[in-house]
Write a protein that holds these residues in place. Structure first.
Motif, PDB file in Angstrom:
ATOM      1  N   ASN A  15     -12.694  36.083  31.959  1.00  0.00           N
ATOM      2  CA  ASN A  15     -13.056  36.139  30.542  1.00  0.00           C
ATOM      3  C   ASN A  15     -13.088  34.782  29.862  1.00  0.00           C
ATOM      4  O   ASN A  15     -13.313  34.715  28.662  1.00  0.00           O
ATOM      5  N   CYS A  36      -7.006  48.417  33.039  1.00  0.00           N
ATOM      6  CA  CYS A  36      -7.077  47.067  32.499  1.00  0.00           C
ATOM      7  C   CYS A  36      -7.347  47.107  30.999  1.00  0.00           C
ATOM      8  O   CYS A  36      -8.323  47.737  30.567  1.00  0.00           O
ATOM      9  N   TRP A  73       4.056  37.084  27.572  1.00  0.00           N
ATOM     10  CA  TRP A  73       4.861  38.229  28.002  1.00  0.00           C
ATOM     11  C   TRP A  73       4.100  38.988  29.093  1.00  0.00           C
ATOM     12  O   TRP A  73       3.138  39.700  28.810  1.00  0.00           O
ATOM     13  N   PRO A  90      -1.668  32.722  31.627  1.00  0.00           N
ATOM     14  CA  PRO A  90      -3.008  32.145  31.471  1.00  0.00           C
ATOM     15  C   PRO A  90      -3.289  30.947  32.385  1.00  0.00           C
ATOM     16  O   PRO A  90      -4.448  30.684  32.689  1.00  0.00           O
ATOM     17  N   ILE A 110       8.139  35.432  29.546  1.00  0.00           N
ATOM     18  CA  ILE A 110       8.889  36.608  30.015  1.00  0.00           C
ATOM     19  C   ILE A 110       8.223  37.086  31.301  1.00  0.00           C
ATOM     20  O   ILE A 110       7.110  37.635  31.282  1.00  0.00           O
ATOM     21  N   ASP A 111       8.880  36.823  32.417  1.00  0.00           N
ATOM     22  CA  ASP A 111       8.226  36.995  33.722  1.00  0.00           C
ATOM     23  C   ASP A 111       9.293  37.000  34.819  1.00  0.00           C
ATOM     24  O   ASP A 111      10.195  36.154  34.783  1.00  0.00           O
ATOM     25  N   ILE A 115       7.015  30.984  36.754  1.00  0.00           N
ATOM     26  CA  ILE A 115       5.667  30.425  36.877  1.00  0.00           C
ATOM     27  C   ILE A 115       5.661  28.996  36.328  1.00  0.00           C
ATOM     28  O   ILE A 115       6.590  28.601  35.623  1.00  0.00           O
ATOM     29  N   ILE A 128      12.814  38.765  33.963  1.00  0.00           N
ATOM     30  CA  ILE A 128      13.076  40.192  33.746  1.00  0.00           C
ATOM     31  C   ILE A 128      12.866  41.040  34.999  1.00  0.00           C
ATOM     32  O   ILE A 128      12.022  40.718  35.834  1.00  0.00           O
ATOM     33  N   PRO A 173      11.141  43.809  36.834  1.00  0.00           N
ATOM     34  CA  PRO A 173       9.825  44.404  36.580  1.00  0.00           C
ATOM     35  C   PRO A 173       9.922  45.832  36.025  1.00  0.00           C
ATOM     36  O   PRO A 173      10.770  46.615  36.457  1.00  0.00           O
ATOM     37  N   ILE A 223      -1.299  41.797  31.431  1.00  0.00           N
ATOM     38  CA  ILE A 223      -1.594  43.010  32.195  1.00  0.00           C
ATOM     39  C   ILE A 223      -0.325  43.577  32.843  1.00  0.00           C
ATOM     40  O   ILE A 223      -0.230  44.778  33.086  1.00  0.00           O
TER      41      ILE A 223
HETATM   42  N1  LIG Z   1      -7.937  33.751  38.626  1.00  0.00           N
HETATM   43  C1  LIG Z   1      -8.032  34.986  38.135  1.00  0.00           C
HETATM   44  N2  LIG Z   1      -8.097  35.166  36.805  1.00  0.00           N
HETATM   45  C2  LIG Z   1      -8.160  36.423  36.311  1.00  0.00           C
HETATM   46  C3  LIG Z   1      -8.212  37.563  37.151  1.00  0.00           C
HETATM   47  C4  LIG Z   1      -8.139  37.324  38.561  1.00  0.00           C
HETATM   48  O1  LIG Z   1      -8.161  38.258  39.372  1.00  0.00           O
HETATM   49  N3  LIG Z   1      -8.059  36.035  38.998  1.00  0.00           N
HETATM   50  N4  LIG Z   1      -8.302  38.810  36.626  1.00  0.00           N
HETATM   51  C5  LIG Z   1      -8.635  38.968  35.215  1.00  0.00           C
HETATM   52  C6  LIG Z   1      -8.149  40.267  34.751  1.00  0.00           C
HETATM   53  S1  LIG Z   1      -9.121  41.623  35.045  1.00  0.00           S
HETATM   54  C7  LIG Z   1      -6.981  40.416  34.098  1.00  0.00           C
HETATM   55  S2  LIG Z   1      -6.486  41.973  33.625  1.00  0.00           S
HETATM   56  C8  LIG Z   1      -6.194  39.258  33.684  1.00  0.00           C
HETATM   57  C9  LIG Z   1      -4.665  39.427  33.811  1.00  0.00           C
HETATM   58  O2  LIG Z   1      -4.029  38.234  33.545  1.00  0.00           O
HETATM   59  P1  LIG Z   1      -2.554  38.158  32.959  1.00  0.00           P
HETATM   60  O3  LIG Z   1      -2.412  39.164  31.877  1.00  0.00           O
HETATM   61  O4  LIG Z   1      -2.242  36.757  32.639  1.00  0.00           O
HETATM   62  O5  LIG Z   1      -1.676  38.736  34.162  1.00  0.00           O
HETATM   63  P2  LIG Z   1      -1.222  38.188  35.604  1.00  0.00           P
HETATM   64  O6  LIG Z   1      -1.494  36.743  35.777  1.00  0.00           O
HETATM   65  O7  LIG Z   1      -1.777  39.109  36.615  1.00  0.00           O
HETATM   66  O8  LIG Z   1       0.324  38.451  35.541  1.00  0.00           O
HETATM   67  C10 LIG Z   1       1.149  37.717  34.638  1.00  0.00           C
HETATM   68  C11 LIG Z   1       2.537  37.633  35.118  1.00  0.00           C
HETATM   69  O9  LIG Z   1       3.187  38.904  35.085  1.00  0.00           O
HETATM   70  C12 LIG Z   1       4.311  38.780  35.915  1.00  0.00           C
HETATM   71  N5  LIG Z   1       4.911  40.096  36.118  1.00  0.00           N
HETATM   72  C13 LIG Z   1       4.848  40.916  37.189  1.00  0.00           C
HETATM   73  N6  LIG Z   1       5.510  42.060  36.929  1.00  0.00           N
HETATM   74  C14 LIG Z   1       6.012  41.940  35.670  1.00  0.00           C
HETATM   75  C15 LIG Z   1       6.802  42.774  34.823  1.00  0.00           C
HETATM   76  O10 LIG Z   1       7.141  43.910  35.147  1.00  0.00           O
HETATM   77  N7  LIG Z   1       7.121  42.296  33.580  1.00  0.00           N
HETATM   78  C16 LIG Z   1       6.753  41.056  33.148  1.00  0.00           C
HETATM   79  N8  LIG Z   1       7.113  40.665  31.940  1.00  0.00           N
HETATM   80  N9  LIG Z   1       6.015  40.255  33.931  1.00  0.00           N
HETATM   81  C17 LIG Z   1       5.647  40.693  35.160  1.00  0.00           C
HETATM   82  C18 LIG Z   1       3.768  38.104  37.141  1.00  0.00           C
HETATM   83  O11 LIG Z   1       4.812  37.449  37.837  1.00  0.00           O
HETATM   84  C19 LIG Z   1       2.722  37.152  36.553  1.00  0.00           C
HETATM   85  O12 LIG Z   1       3.148  35.810  36.557  1.00  0.00           O
HETATM   86  O13 LIG Z   1      -6.583  38.124  34.452  1.00  0.00           O
HETATM   87  C20 LIG Z   1      -7.976  37.884  34.393  1.00  0.00           C
HETATM   88  N10 LIG Z   1      -8.191  36.580  34.975  1.00  0.00           N
END
Ligand SMILES: Nc1nc2c(c(=O)[nH]1)N[C@H]1C(S)=C(S)[C@@H](COP(=O)(O)OP(=O)(O)OC[C@H]3O[C@@H](n4cnc5c(=O)[nH]c(N)nc54)[C@H](O)[C@@H]3O)O[C@H]1N2
Ligand SMILES: Nc1nc2c(c(=O)[nH]1)N[C@H]1C(S)=C(S)[C@@H](COP(=O)(O)OP(=O)(O)OC[C@H]3O[C@@H](n4cnc5c(=O)[nH]c(N)nc54)[C@H](O)[C@@H]3O)O[C@H]1N2
Ligand code: SF4
Ligand SMILES: [Mo]
Length: 712
Positions: free
Chosen positions: A28, A151, A180, A184, A208-209, A213, A225, A227, A304
């Motif tokens: 995005n 999603c 949270w 990014p 919060i992770d 990271i 936290i 998960p 997510i």
């Molecule tokens: N490079 C790349 N970029 C993408 C995508 C991709 O596949 N690759 N996908 C796109 C899409 S569709 C989406 S939805 C977004 C998502 O992007 P973000 O919303 O930023 O999510 P993630 O990076 O998947 O995960 C963020 C963090 O959540 C942590 N985490 C895991 N379990 C838990 C938990 O239970 N609680 C908390 N608080 N943290 C937890 C993980 O350790 C991770 O560091 O990214 C988008 N951008």
């Protein structure tokens, strides 16, 4: 060269005399690209400095577009399985004829609803998603679904139900940023510049992770936290905010309903209680609440990770409410409500008048209300069990469910038992291998596409990602229209080509594609940015206020308050299962080189992350007797995979993390498609239980099925 291309090069003020401007449509971020062509070949890709939003940023995936588009394993000819189950090359016209005949046959035999169409992540925010939905309506099936089944939509529903929309964090102007369950740096790296800009001006940063990271290492506060327990943390933070009177009293009095009930709910969620649930030290919970409330304007990025939990919807509600009671709604540096541009609707009256409900519509009525689509996480069971009615054929566009949907073995079994499966793709994926027809389509570089910045950083600007190359393949739009025409549904697709269709969409704005072509760097401002719009028109909820207590949820039999429930599988909710599966598993954290199941075949990206790895804390590893680099058999109650261990201090002890999207180690073999979030139907991909099978004393091979001591 087609007409559109010449035009584009005319508008390019790029560094190269002959470069073309477009935007990357992979994630995005929508980063603007300067692309230099020699003949039909891309010879150089660069981030475009002049672009108002991306300002020259480009990530390794964007840099690799030439490799992606020119990959030797791209499929370029439609394939159909013959009677013996072997692939046979067919022409595009033949493929469309086969698909049309089979779809019509299935409609005649089982009813139109026996066809389901799913548009995956590659079609989110893309025009072809809306046209395929229209195709479903014209055909007569309610079973259209998208990647929004797992999603974005859960938090969107939470925002809509709480305050009438999903606001976007305004990082750049914030004084306190909370990431949270959102990372990014990997998932939308161009936003890191806004975060850095705010940090440069003294903004505080809370992460919060469960993993430390890279951004957490540079933060003011990292809450590591357990998960799936984020809802309990949010309630404890609200407890502190209320007890210490750190909330915005005036806003709460004027603009919310249900605050008294919230006070009663959070009363028992002391930081000490939350520590026992979340494993986050109580002092840190107090500090986080004080930092957030004491540094306005503040914004929270709801990642997510929060949506992919069994309590995800209510967790997003609790956080939404926290933003509201602290007075951070619709202000610069807080979270902004930015309406999407009003384009011509492609909905048809038929949308409302199907003879059968969509799969999931009755079980998840609010998901259906806010999304209008089927809940794809229920398809596999619907296919296998024939409930609520038979599903016999599917069309998958821009998705690879075998690697991305929960309980992959069931997904595979279900797809294999369909009468007819069509996949539109760029590559022969694990899912496409199960299809009866694989239809190759062009990449985003070969089509015009809108770029809307409202969902990215709250800018009410619409821009264009122009077509810059010709590929001898249909685009998704062309596939959809040609199929509709072949099936006698042309009346519903009166646009001759994509440009005409895009211009139709732009009519309500009083502009056309040329307007957008002329403003590639800044976009077309379809609305003026305005803060605190609720002062004029209230919030777009039933009461016109922020609904801490939601009557809508109550009417549907859900808890009207943002309650916390343990994950469906956890040491607390399923202690017996935990004895057998003593590790808490989270899967699918994004990594920079890949987009879900995509790009493992792209050499420059594969080099950055050569293989999937299981992240394990040294304490957990020593309890389990496993070593760095070792190949282990990882099991959950659903299945097992082989994966290599990486020992790292960055993950919480007792928790393990795996990436998703790899066919070599498919995380979704392990995930659950039964205990879904009760409101949104989202799968708990980020919190379930697992174990590492011990090795056989004699042969050294992994042995499935043995109990292990607790790794904590
Ligand atoms: N490079 C790349 N970029 C993408 C995508 C991709 O596949 N690759 N996908 C796109 C899409 S569709 C989406 S939805 C977004 C998502 O992007 P973000 O919303 O930023 O999510 P993630 O990076 O998947 O995960 C963020 C963090 O959540 C942590 N985490 C895991 N379990 C838990 C938990 O239970 N609680 C908390 N608080 N943290 C937890 C993980 O350790 C991770 O560091 O990214 C988008 N951008
Ligand atoms: N365990 C676990 N599973 C998860 C997640 C998680 O965090 N953990 N995240 C979930 C989330 S948030 C999401 S969004 C989903 C994403 O899951 P999917 O929707 O399956 O998305 P991708 O894996 O990106 O698959 C997109 C496919 O579309 C193809 N493609 C690319 N461009 C085009 C195009 O223009 N047209 C067509 N027709 N095809 C194209 C690509 O080659 C690729 O095979 O995964 C979900 N699965
Ligand atoms: S961050 Fe990378 S993948 Fe995402 S839009 Fe920008 S260049 Fe493309
Ligand atoms: Mo996603």
């Amino acid at each position: 060269m087609r007409k559109g291309m010449k035009k584009n090069s005319g508008y390019s003020k790029a560094v190269f005399a002959d470069s073309l401007v477009t935007s990357c449509e992979i994630c995005n971020g929508l980063c603007a690209l300067d692309i230099r062509l020699r003949g039909k070949k891309i010879i150089k890709v660069k981030g475009r400095e002049e672009h108002a939003v991306s300002r020259g940023y480009i990530c390794p995936k964007g840099l690799a577009v030439d490799e992606i588009v020119g990959a030797p394993d791209r499929i370029r000819t439609p394939l159909a399985k013959n009677r013996g189950g072997r692939w046979q090359e067919v022409t595009p016209a033949e493929a469309i004829k086969i698909i049309a005949e089979r779809f019509n046959f299935i409609k005649a035999k089982y009813g139109a609803e026996a066809l389901a169409v799913h548009v995956g992540r590659a079609g989110i925010n893309k025009e072809f998603k809306y046209y395929l939905k229209r195709f479903c309506a014209a055909f007569g099936t309610p079973n259209f679904s998208t990647a929004e089944s797992h999603c974005h939509l859960s938090k969107k529903m939470a925002g809509e139900i709480t305050y009438g929309g999903l606001p976007v964090p305004d990082f750049a102007h914030s004084r306190c940023i909370v990431l949270w369950g959102s990372n990014p740096a990997a998932s939308c790296p161009q936003l890191m510049r806004d975060i850095k800009q705010a940090r440069g001006k003294g903004a505080r940063l809370i992460v919060i992770d469960p993993r430390e990271i890279s951004t957490a290492k540079k933060s003011d506060l990292h809450l590591q936290i357990r998960p799936g327990t984020d809802g309990a943390l949010a309630l404890a933070m609200l407890h502190v905010l209320i007890k210490e009177k750190l909330f915005d009293k005036e806003f709460v009095e004027k603009w919310t309903i249900g605050f008294t009930e919230l006070v009663a709910l959070v009363d028992k969620f002391t930081p000490e209680k939350a520590e026992s649930i979340t494993w986050v030290p109580s002092e840190k919970i107090v500090e986080a609440a004080r930092l957030y409330a004491g540094n306005s304007p503040a914004c929270i990025s709801i990642g997510i990770a929060l949506e992919l939990q069994t309590n995800g919807f209510q967790t997003a509600r609790a956080i939404s409410i926290m933003q509201a009671v602290c007075g951070n709604l619709d202000i610069s540096g807080g979270v902004l409500f930015t309406p999407a541009p009003k384009l011509s609707s492609l909905k048809m009256e038929k949308d409302e008048a199907f003879s059968k409900p969509a799969v999931g519509q009755e079980k998840y009525p609010l998901f259906f209300k806010y999304n209008g689509n089927a809940q794809a996480n229920m398809f596999a069971r619907a296919i296998l069990e024939g409930k609520p009615y038979p599903l016999k054929a599917m069309l998958l566009a821009g998705s690879n469910p075998v690697l991305t949907w929960p309980n992959a073995e069931r997904v595979k079994k279900a797809f294999s038992s369909l009468d007819f499966l069509v996949v539109t793709e760029n590559f022969m994926t694990e899912t496409a291998k199960l299809a009866d027809v694989v239809f190759p389509v062009g990449t985003f570089l070969s089509r015009d596409e809108f770029c809307d910045f409202s969902g990215l950083n709250g800018l009410p600007r619409l821009s264009l990602s122009p077509k810059i190359i010709d590929e001898p393949l249909m685009t998704d739009w062309e596939f959809c229209r040609n199929l509709a025409v072949e099936m006698g549904l042309e009346q519903f697709f009166p646009w001759r080509d994509e440009v005409e269709a895009l211009n139709y969409r732009l009519e309500p704005l009083g502009i056309n594609l040329d307007t957008l072509r002329h403003s590639l760097d800044h976009g077309y401002e379809y609305k003026k940015t305005e803060e605190k719009k609720y002062l004029k028109s209230g919030f777009q909820t039933e009461s016109g206020k922020v609904e801490i207590y939601s009557k809508e949820l109550e009417r549907h039999g859900y808890d009207p308050l943002p309650v916390y429930h343990e994950p469906a599988e956890s040491p607390v909710s399923t202690p017996e299962l935990f004895r057998e599966y003593p590790l808490i598993l989270t899967s699918g954290a994004r990594t920079l080189p890949y987009m879900h199941s995509r790009f493992h075949n792209i050499p420059s990206l594969r080099k950055l992350e050569p293989e999937p790895e299981l992240e394990v804390h040294p304490h957990t590893a020593s309890n389990l007797g496993i070593e760095d680099g070792e190949l282990v058999l990882l099991e959950s109650p659903r299945g097992r995979i082989n994966i290599k261990v990486r020992i790292t201090e960055d993950i919480l002890p007792g928790v393990i993390a795996i990436p998703h999207g790899w066919d070599e180690a498919n995380a979704n073999v392990l995930t659950d498609d039964e205990a879904l979030d009760p409101v949104s139907g989202f799968p708990p991909d980020r919190s379930y239980l697992g174990r590492i099978a011990p090795r056989c004393k004699f042969c050294g091979e992994s042995e499935a099925g043995n109990n292990l001591p607790s790794p904590r």
